[in-house]
Scaffold this motif. Sequence first.
Motif, PDB file in Angstrom:
ATOM      1  N   GLU A 101       0.780  -1.255   0.109  1.00  0.00           N
ATOM      2  CA  GLU A 101      -0.223   0.061  -0.065  1.00  0.00           C
ATOM      3  C   GLU A 101       0.853   1.317  -0.294  1.00  0.00           C
ATOM      4  O   GLU A 101       2.105   1.154   0.494  1.00  0.00           O
ATOM      5  CB  GLU A 101      -0.938  -0.177   1.280  1.00  0.00           C
ATOM      6  N   HIS A 102       0.179   2.276  -0.550  1.00  0.00           N
ATOM      7  CA  HIS A 102       1.295   3.580  -0.957  1.00  0.00           C
ATOM      8  C   HIS A 102       0.242   4.744  -0.247  1.00  0.00           C
ATOM      9  O   HIS A 102      -0.811   4.558  -0.335  1.00  0.00           O
ATOM     10  CB  HIS A 102       1.366   3.832  -2.149  1.00  0.00           C
ATOM     11  N   LEU A 103       1.035   5.842   0.427  1.00  0.00           N
ATOM     12  CA  LEU A 103       0.193   6.808   1.023  1.00  0.00           C
ATOM     13  C   LEU A 103       0.778   8.065   0.116  1.00  0.00           C
ATOM     14  O   LEU A 103       1.730   8.328  -0.224  1.00  0.00           O
ATOM     15  CB  LEU A 103       0.316   7.121   2.500  1.00  0.00           C
ATOM     16  N   TYR A 161       3.758   7.765  -1.630  1.00  0.00           N
ATOM     17  CA  TYR A 161       5.230   7.463  -0.962  1.00  0.00           C
ATOM     18  C   TYR A 161       5.157   5.944  -0.389  1.00  0.00           C
ATOM     19  O   TYR A 161       3.938   5.419   0.051  1.00  0.00           O
ATOM     20  CB  TYR A 161       5.167   8.515   0.115  1.00  0.00           C
ATOM     21  N   GLU A 162       6.377   5.439  -0.303  1.00  0.00           N
ATOM     22  CA  GLU A 162       6.464   4.135   0.316  1.00  0.00           C
ATOM     23  C   GLU A 162       7.775   4.131   1.028  1.00  0.00           C
ATOM     24  O   GLU A 162       8.694   4.867   0.443  1.00  0.00           O
ATOM     25  CB  GLU A 162       6.169   2.749  -0.653  1.00  0.00           C
ATOM     26  N   LEU A 163       7.920   2.935   1.758  1.00  0.00           N
ATOM     27  CA  LEU A 163       9.816   3.283   2.536  1.00  0.00           C
ATOM     28  C   LEU A 163      10.385   2.448   1.369  1.00  0.00           C
ATOM     29  O   LEU A 163      10.010   1.508   0.615  1.00  0.00           O
ATOM     30  CB  LEU A 163       9.521   2.206   3.786  1.00  0.00           C
ATOM     31  N   GLN A 170      14.399  -3.748  -5.466  1.00  0.00           N
ATOM     32  CA  GLN A 170      13.424  -2.721  -5.893  1.00  0.00           C
ATOM     33  C   GLN A 170      12.047  -3.343  -6.462  1.00  0.00           C
ATOM     34  O   GLN A 170      12.260  -4.360  -7.412  1.00  0.00           O
ATOM     35  CB  GLN A 170      13.867  -1.767  -6.873  1.00  0.00           C
ATOM     36  N   HIS A 171      10.803  -2.959  -6.287  1.00  0.00           N
ATOM     37  CA  HIS A 171       9.538  -3.562  -6.914  1.00  0.00           C
ATOM     38  C   HIS A 171       8.974  -2.593  -7.766  1.00  0.00           C
ATOM     39  O   HIS A 171       9.448  -1.359  -7.738  1.00  0.00           O
ATOM     40  CB  HIS A 171       8.444  -3.998  -5.865  1.00  0.00           C
ATOM     41  N   HIS A 172       8.335  -2.906  -8.696  1.00  0.00           N
ATOM     42  CA  HIS A 172       7.570  -1.868  -9.583  1.00  0.00           C
ATOM     43  C   HIS A 172       5.792  -2.164  -9.521  1.00  0.00           C
ATOM     44  O   HIS A 172       5.605  -2.735  -8.707  1.00  0.00           O
ATOM     45  CB  HIS A 172       8.219  -2.416 -11.172  1.00  0.00           C
ATOM     46  N   HIS A 173       5.343  -1.422 -10.239  1.00  0.00           N
ATOM     47  CA  HIS A 173       3.990  -1.168 -10.244  1.00  0.00           C
ATOM     48  C   HIS A 173       2.993  -1.456 -11.407  1.00  0.00           C
ATOM     49  O   HIS A 173       3.486  -0.902 -12.673  1.00  0.00           O
ATOM     50  CB  HIS A 173       3.349   0.040  -9.437  1.00  0.00           C
ATOM     51  N   LEU A 174       2.072  -2.064 -11.198  1.00  0.00           N
ATOM     52  CA  LEU A 174       0.962  -2.114 -12.405  1.00  0.00           C
ATOM     53  C   LEU A 174      -0.141  -1.447 -12.050  1.00  0.00           C
ATOM     54  O   LEU A 174      -0.636  -1.972 -10.934  1.00  0.00           O
ATOM     55  CB  LEU A 174       0.755  -3.755 -12.841  1.00  0.00           C
ATOM     56  N   HIS A 221      -0.879  -3.168  -8.366  1.00  0.00           N
ATOM     57  CA  HIS A 221      -0.349  -4.527  -7.944  1.00  0.00           C
ATOM     58  C   HIS A 221       1.369  -4.160  -8.006  1.00  0.00           C
ATOM     59  O   HIS A 221       1.885  -3.546  -9.012  1.00  0.00           O
ATOM     60  CB  HIS A 221      -0.345  -5.618  -9.118  1.00  0.00           C
ATOM     61  N   GLU A 222       2.266  -4.918  -7.095  1.00  0.00           N
ATOM     62  CA  GLU A 222       3.410  -4.662  -7.037  1.00  0.00           C
ATOM     63  C   GLU A 222       4.223  -5.729  -7.648  1.00  0.00           C
ATOM     64  O   GLU A 222       3.647  -7.102  -7.275  1.00  0.00           O
ATOM     65  CB  GLU A 222       3.956  -4.460  -5.728  1.00  0.00           C
ATOM     66  N   PHE A 223       5.197  -5.789  -8.270  1.00  0.00           N
ATOM     67  CA  PHE A 223       6.007  -6.952  -8.891  1.00  0.00           C
ATOM     68  C   PHE A 223       7.306  -6.711  -8.778  1.00  0.00           C
ATOM     69  O   PHE A 223       7.929  -5.365  -8.790  1.00  0.00           O
ATOM     70  CB  PHE A 223       5.496  -7.448 -10.356  1.00  0.00           C
TER      71      PHE A 223
HETATM   72 ZN   LIG Z   1       4.968   0.152  -4.173  1.00  0.00          ZN
END
Ligand SMILES: [Zn+2]
Length: 157
Positions: free
Chosen positions: A46-48, A94-96, A103-107, A116-118
């Motif tokens: 989750e992202h804020l 933002y995320e930690l 590192q992850h990426h986003h769909l 979705h993170e991948f």
């Molecule tokens: Zn993320």
Amino acid sequence: MESNNPEANFADQHNILRSRLNQKGLRLTDQRQKILDLFVMTPDGEHLSAEDIYYQATTKGEKISYSTIYRALHMMVNLGIMREVELAEGRKYYELSTSPAKQHHHLVCVHCGEVHEFEDHRVTKASQQETLGHGFLLRDCQFTVYGICQMCQLSVI
Ligand SMILES: [Zn+2]
Ligand SMILES: [Zn+2]
């Protein structure tokens, strides 16, 4: 990494932030600490946004302004503690941070905003080769894919 003890996570994050702030002659203020805690408590994936932080903090009775939130976020991004990502159009989240090697990426669904993170080692590898080739230090690599999720495809038809 996978500590189930929130107290330990808070302490870890506070120590990381405190030492990076100290190197720059800055202090870990109460408000910076509380903003960081909101991220530690946020479930993985989750992202804020600044608005989310403002809402969560004020519903807990904190007195905090948007300018304090923005300043704290930018500072933590500059110190490499936090990562700024653009998911929904034109909106910053933002995320930690994790290490650049993990590192992850986003769909992202452009209709409902579902994320979705991948992880993909090919993207990680490309970012490492690119930075190395130009003598850069790798700080962040963002790869965002926009699409329409299955639920939205059904409702669009
Ligand atoms: Zn993320
Ligand atoms: Zn959707």
